[in-house]
Design an enzyme around this catalytic site. Structure first.
Site, short mmCIF file in Angstrom:
data_model
loop_
_atom_site.label_atom_id
_atom_site.label_comp_id
_atom_site.label_asym_id
_atom_site.label_seq_id
_atom_site.Cartn_x
_atom_site.Cartn_y
_atom_site.Cartn_z
N LYS A 17 0.88 -1.18 0.00
CA LYS A 17 0.00 0.00 0.00
C LYS A 17 0.91 1.22 0.00
O LYS A 17 1.40 1.65 1.04
CB LYS A 17 -0.88 -0.03 1.25
CG LYS A 17 -2.26 0.57 1.13
CD LYS A 17 -2.31 2.03 0.79
CE LYS A 17 -1.92 2.96 1.90
NZ LYS A 17 -1.69 4.35 1.44
N GLU A 70 9.84 1.25 10.18
CA GLU A 70 10.94 2.12 9.70
C GLU A 70 10.39 3.54 9.76
O GLU A 70 9.61 3.95 8.88
CB GLU A 70 11.30 1.75 8.25
CG GLU A 70 11.91 0.37 8.07
CD GLU A 70 13.36 0.30 8.51
OE1 GLU A 70 13.89 1.29 9.04
OE2 GLU A 70 13.97 -0.77 8.34
N CYS A 102 14.35 10.35 5.59
CA CYS A 102 14.30 9.90 6.99
C CYS A 102 15.66 10.07 7.67
O CYS A 102 15.73 10.31 8.85
CB CYS A 102 13.82 8.47 7.05
SG CYS A 102 14.78 7.34 6.04
N GLU A 105 10.97 16.17 13.92
CA GLU A 105 11.33 15.97 12.51
C GLU A 105 10.57 17.00 11.68
O GLU A 105 9.34 17.05 11.70
CB GLU A 105 10.93 14.55 12.07
CG GLU A 105 11.39 14.22 10.67
CD GLU A 105 10.96 12.82 10.22
OE1 GLU A 105 9.79 12.45 10.45
OE2 GLU A 105 11.79 12.11 9.63
P1 NAD Z 1 2.76 8.69 6.95
O1 NAD Z 1 2.97 7.98 8.22
O2 NAD Z 1 1.80 9.81 6.90
O3 NAD Z 1 2.24 7.65 5.83
C1 NAD Z 1 2.97 6.49 5.51
C2 NAD Z 1 2.03 5.47 4.91
O4 NAD Z 1 1.07 5.08 5.89
C3 NAD Z 1 1.22 5.96 3.71
O5 NAD Z 1 1.13 4.93 2.75
C4 NAD Z 1 -0.14 6.23 4.32
O6 NAD Z 1 -1.20 6.15 3.38
C5 NAD Z 1 -0.23 5.11 5.34
N1 NAD Z 1 -1.19 5.31 6.42
C6 NAD Z 1 -1.62 6.47 6.97
N2 NAD Z 1 -2.52 6.23 7.94
C7 NAD Z 1 -2.67 4.88 8.02
C8 NAD Z 1 -3.45 4.01 8.82
N3 NAD Z 1 -4.27 4.48 9.77
N4 NAD Z 1 -3.35 2.69 8.62
C9 NAD Z 1 -2.53 2.18 7.69
N5 NAD Z 1 -1.75 2.95 6.88
C10 NAD Z 1 -1.82 4.29 7.06
O7 NAD Z 1 4.19 9.11 6.43
P2 NAD Z 1 4.55 10.02 5.18
O8 NAD Z 1 4.20 11.43 5.51
O9 NAD Z 1 3.99 9.39 3.95
O10 NAD Z 1 6.15 9.83 5.10
C11 NAD Z 1 7.05 10.60 5.78
C12 NAD Z 1 7.59 9.86 7.00
O11 NAD Z 1 8.18 8.63 6.60
C13 NAD Z 1 8.71 10.62 7.69
O12 NAD Z 1 8.51 10.59 9.07
C14 NAD Z 1 9.96 9.85 7.32
O13 NAD Z 1 11.02 10.01 8.23
C15 NAD Z 1 9.43 8.46 7.26
N6 NAD Z 1 10.31 7.56 6.49
C16 NAD Z 1 11.06 6.62 7.17
C17 NAD Z 1 11.94 5.80 6.48
C18 NAD Z 1 12.80 4.78 7.22
O14 NAD Z 1 13.31 3.89 6.57
N7 NAD Z 1 12.98 4.87 8.52
C19 NAD Z 1 12.06 5.91 5.09
C20 NAD Z 1 11.29 6.86 4.44
C21 NAD Z 1 10.41 7.68 5.16
#
Ligand code: NAD
Length: 505
Positions: free
Chosen positions: A187, A262, A296, A394
């Protein structure tokens, strides 16, 4: 609706493409839920829209994933490895088109997008080699038994990925999952589903069974949440923000299934005055400003030793002005706009808050940004301390906070004074200090005299609120497997078990 140019790019890979839909069991399944509207960050123009996936997709997924997984496991491991390698080759053949699509739809500088697509191909090449080398062990037990272990796939895994590195996180998770023998439901972020859909499509083109890799296009809080409860999901691998990750983990826990999380970071990039100054300066720039800070592992806290602090900050401000900020699809662009309006507004409010709390902006930090309706944020060097929100939270934008430190002890204290523990870096020419720092920084990755080197062969993951579990390398194959212990009686006159210990009865 689809931007014409992006539509043309997609059709070069998938001629039958008719609009964004989920890709399930080798079929495009259009959603009928709420409209999801995605804008081009350069000028706020419409890029594409589609409808959220429906809940009944879960039944289709349950059926096609188990059939596909059986088909996958009926092949020899070597054959599976060949298919995985061929997928890497197919990605390489389509590198330019995939990079153009990623640049347009993830608002990523085209030069960076090309590099990320190349890395995705590399992920499939790397894991292809593992396919027939997932060996267990023979264990010496204190009885006459032969005891050995095997690694078995989990079944079907759910992967949830963010918008900042869509194709990268897709390849990063799919490659080890299918190599370990699993079927996948991915997803992607609702904002950036396209390149993940195309990877699933390409997989099928090389002969990977239909339904082994499925991509669901839709919102997280609707279909994402429902997928976690999907009957045959055995593990959730989540890449995204801390708050969503914790929420996902709670839902998975209610079903009794494990997670890998992650999550975000606030990594300390530590520069000692004995470091190679020019290399540290370039490293500090790249650590935060690549992908407009939406990474990240961004080096968003820049810790500089007191005696070089002013000079280093001034030079960083001066050299940052040489960056070209602009349309991500143009070859000359180094720094793109923020990916989406919500994130843009968040970064702007974080900057406002930082100044209210007393952070100042480095002198000379005057880079010019294009005058469009896009979501541009000036790359910004704040000067502050580690207690400010801008140093603790962040921001996920092109904003670094420079913090002075006196000595090694203080550098470690500041670096570890954070809820996060994803990465950190040290710049010094003192080899003993470099290793002491690496040992003492509480983070999953530490770089010494470099920053942001990540490779599929090396494990990656967080400490503290940056998550748990590991991606990449052998560690990821183990995350996507379960271990079985097999006991074989070899004694001529075996002792009979009564309870746990063998004894005569
Ligand atoms: P987010 O948490 O808003 O969304 C991530 C994913 O979760 C999306 O696909 C979203 O649709 C889904 N999602 C949202 N609500 C959900 C729910 N209730 N149930 C299931 N899925 C749900 O994050 P974002 O804004 O898309 O990405 C940015 C974040 O990702 C930053 O905090 C960044 O640091 C982190 N990130 C971490 C890594 C790592 O490897 N540690 C890598 C890339 C990004």
């Amino acid at each position: 609706m689809m931007n014409k140019l992006v539509d043309q790019f997609i059709k070069k890979i998938c001629p039958e493409f008719k609009g964004i839909a989920s890709y399930v069991g080798g079929k495009w399944v259009f959603g009928t839920g709420d409209k999801i509207n995605v804008k081009f960050a350069h000028d706020d123009s419409d890029l594409f829209y589609y409808q959220d996936a429906d809940e009944d997709i879960i039944n289709q997924l349950n059926y096609c994933t188990s059939t596909a997984q059986q088909q996958w496991l009926s092949m020899t491991a070597a054959r599976r490895g060949q298919f995985i390698y061929q997928l890497g080759e197919r990605i390489t053949e389509n590198q330019e088109i995939l990079a153009q699509i990623e640049s347009w739809t993830a608002n990523k500088p085209i030069r960076d997008a090309r590099g990320e697509v190349a890395k995705v191909a590399e992920m499939f090449f790397y894991y292809a080699g593992w396919a027939d080398k997932i060996h267990g062990k023979t264990i010496t037990v204190p009885t006459g038994h032969l005891n050995y272990t095997t690694y078995e796939p989990l079944g079907v895994v759910l992967q949830i990925t963010p918008w900042n590195a869509p194709i990268f996180t897709c390849g990063w998770q799919i490659a080890p999952a299918i190599t370990a023998g699993n079927a996948v439901v991915l997803k992607p972020s609702e904002i950036t589903p396209i390149t993940s859909l195309l990877i699933a499509y390409l997989a099928e083109q090389v002969g990977i069974p239909k339904g082994l890799i499925n991509v669901v296009a839709g919102y997280g809080h609707t279909i994402g949440q429902k997928l976690i409860n999907g009957a045959n999901i055995q593990k959730v691998v989540f890449v995204g923000s801390v708050s969503t990750g914790k929420n996902v983990a709670v839902h998975a826990a209610k079903r009794g299934i494990p997670c890998v999380l992650e999550l975000g970071g606030k990594s300390a990039n530590i520069v000692f005055s004995d470091a190679d100054y020019d290399k540290a300066l370039r490293g500090a720039q790249n650590a935060i400003f690549a992908n407009a800070g939406q990474s990240c592992v961004a080096g968003s806290r820049l810790l500089i030793q007191l005696d070089i602090f002013d000079q280093f900050v001034n030079d960083l401000a001066k050299s940052t002005n040489k960056f070209v900020v602009g349309n991500p699809t143009e070859e000359t662009t180094h720094i793109s706009p923020i990916n989406n309006k919500k994130q843009f507004e968040y970064v702007c409010s974080a900057l406002e808050n930082a100044q209210k709390q007393g952070a100042s902006i480095a002198v000379g930090n005057t880079i010019s940004i294009p005058k469009t309706d896009g979501y541009y944020v000036n790359p910004t060097i704040l000067i502050g301390n580690n207690t400010l929100d801008c140093a603790q939270q962040e921001i996920f934008g092109p904003v670094v906070v420079a913090i002075p430190f006196k000595d090694e002890e203080e550098a470690i204290r500041i670096a570890n004074d954070s809820q996060f523990g994803l990465a950190g870096a040290v710049w010094t020419n003192d080899v003993a200090r470099a290793h002491r720092m690496a040992k003492n920084i509480k983070a999953g990755t530490v770089w010494i005299n470099n920053y942001k080197n990540i490779h599929v062969s090396s494990p990656f993951g967080g400490y503290k609120d940056s998550g748990y579990g590991r991606s990449s390398g052998l560690a990821a194959l183990h995350e996507y497997s379960q271990i079985k212990s097999v006991w074989v009686e070899t004694a001529l006159t075996p002792l009979v078990n009564f309870g746990y210990g063998a004894q005569e009865v």
